[in-house]
Design an enzyme around this catalytic site. Structure first.
Site, short mmCIF file in Angstrom:
data_model
loop_
_atom_site.label_atom_id
_atom_site.label_comp_id
_atom_site.label_asym_id
_atom_site.label_seq_id
_atom_site.Cartn_x
_atom_site.Cartn_y
_atom_site.Cartn_z
N ASP A 39 29.92 42.09 34.45
CA ASP A 39 31.29 42.38 34.90
C ASP A 39 32.06 41.11 35.26
OD1 ASP A 39 30.75 45.02 34.55
OD2 ASP A 39 30.78 45.57 36.68
N ARG A 75 26.30 37.82 30.58
CA ARG A 75 26.98 39.05 30.17
C ARG A 75 26.99 39.99 31.36
NH1 ARG A 75 24.13 37.38 25.69
NH2 ARG A 75 25.21 37.46 23.67
N ASP A 87 42.31 37.47 58.40
CA ASP A 87 41.87 36.43 57.48
C ASP A 87 42.81 36.29 56.28
OD1 ASP A 87 39.78 35.80 59.09
OD2 ASP A 87 38.24 36.78 57.88
N GLY A 88 43.39 37.41 55.84
CA GLY A 88 44.33 37.36 54.72
C GLY A 88 45.57 36.54 55.06
#
Length: 266
Positions: free
Chosen positions: A150, A148, A45-46
């Site tokens: 990650d 708020r 897929d990459g």
């Protein structure tokens, strides 16, 4: 018909790439890396994500085919043992075009006058350069919440099986022209509150993030990681463009989901 082949770069993928190129040239197809009608991705897929970004300026003219040489690729529906069959299909058979929606990302900057636009096949994420990400989230121009945590992940339906799934997002069928917003470790207590659930937005809705304190962010677009400074806003919506896959046989989306996550034995 003109074709190009993109390889993952390992020996197995490179060998398949050279073999397919030779076969297709024998069928009098033309190799053209700049303006292919079909781009064959050999790897995973990459590799297909790389090919997509390479030809993102000609999505209305180039269709993609995936051959996977490692673990089952979500975008790749051919295996190395089938390349002779695939070559004959490309050379002799009209293909069906399957279109999937894409994500448009527009980053606008303080002091005005310029903006950066990206297209994502899987997803785009936004994180703070350091510390907690604090963003005001607007949907259709109306304030929705102050996030708020990650970070935030905005994915396409086809990308909903990637990072979005790991974040607890829903899997969307690519026939739905929508984007999904998923949270990364949001802070929820008596003082701070987010919706806490993934949001699925139709194609006529926009989601805009506006910085509350720091204006510098780490933004990913598929496999690309980018640092953007002095950001005024980051806008997400379903793009006008679509990715086109060349299909020579049925490859149902839910079978792909089943084979990728549940079983590869039947």
């Amino acid at each position: 018909m003109k074709f190009a082949i993109t390889s993952k770069g390992d020996s197995r993928s490179n060998t398949l790439m050279h073999k397919m190129r030779t076969y297709l040239l024998d069928f009098d197809l033309e190799y053209d890396e700049d303006q292919p009608d079909i781009c064959i991705s050999v790897g995973g897929d990459g590799t297909l994500l790389y090919a997509f970004h390479r030809y993102s300026s000609r999505l209305d003219k180039t269709a993609f085919i995936g051959v996977h040489t490692g673990h089952l690729g979500f975008y790749a529906d051919w295996v190395p043992e089938e390349i002779e069959k695939l070559v004959i299909a490309i050379a002799k058979t009209p293909y069906q075009v399957i279109e999937y929606p894409l994500l448009e990302v527009i980053i606008r900057y303080q002091h005005g006058g310029r903006e950066t636009r990206y297209l994502a096949l899987n997803e785009s994420t936004v994180k703070s350069v350091d510390g907690t990400l604090v963003m005001d989230v607007e949907i259709r121009g109306q304030h929705f919440e102050r996030f708020r945590g990650d970070g935030l992940c905005v994915s396409t339906p086809s990308g909903s099986t990637a990072y979005n799934k790991a974040l607890g997002g829903a899997i969307l069928h690519p026939s739905l022209r929508a984007v999904q917003v998923a949270e990364m470790a949001s802070i929820n207590n008596r003082v701070f509150r987010t919706v806490g659930s993934p949001l699925i937005l139709p194609d006529h809705h926009t989601c805009t993030l506006k910085p509350v304190n720091r204006p510098d962010f780490q933004v990913t677009v598929d496999h690309l990681t980018l640092l953007h400074k002095d950001v005024k806003s980051i806008q997400f919506r379903v793009a006008d463009e679509k990715i086109r896959f060349a299909r020579f046989r049925p490859f149902p989306f839910w079978k792909r989901v089943h084979d990728s996550f549940i079983s590869d034995s039947d």
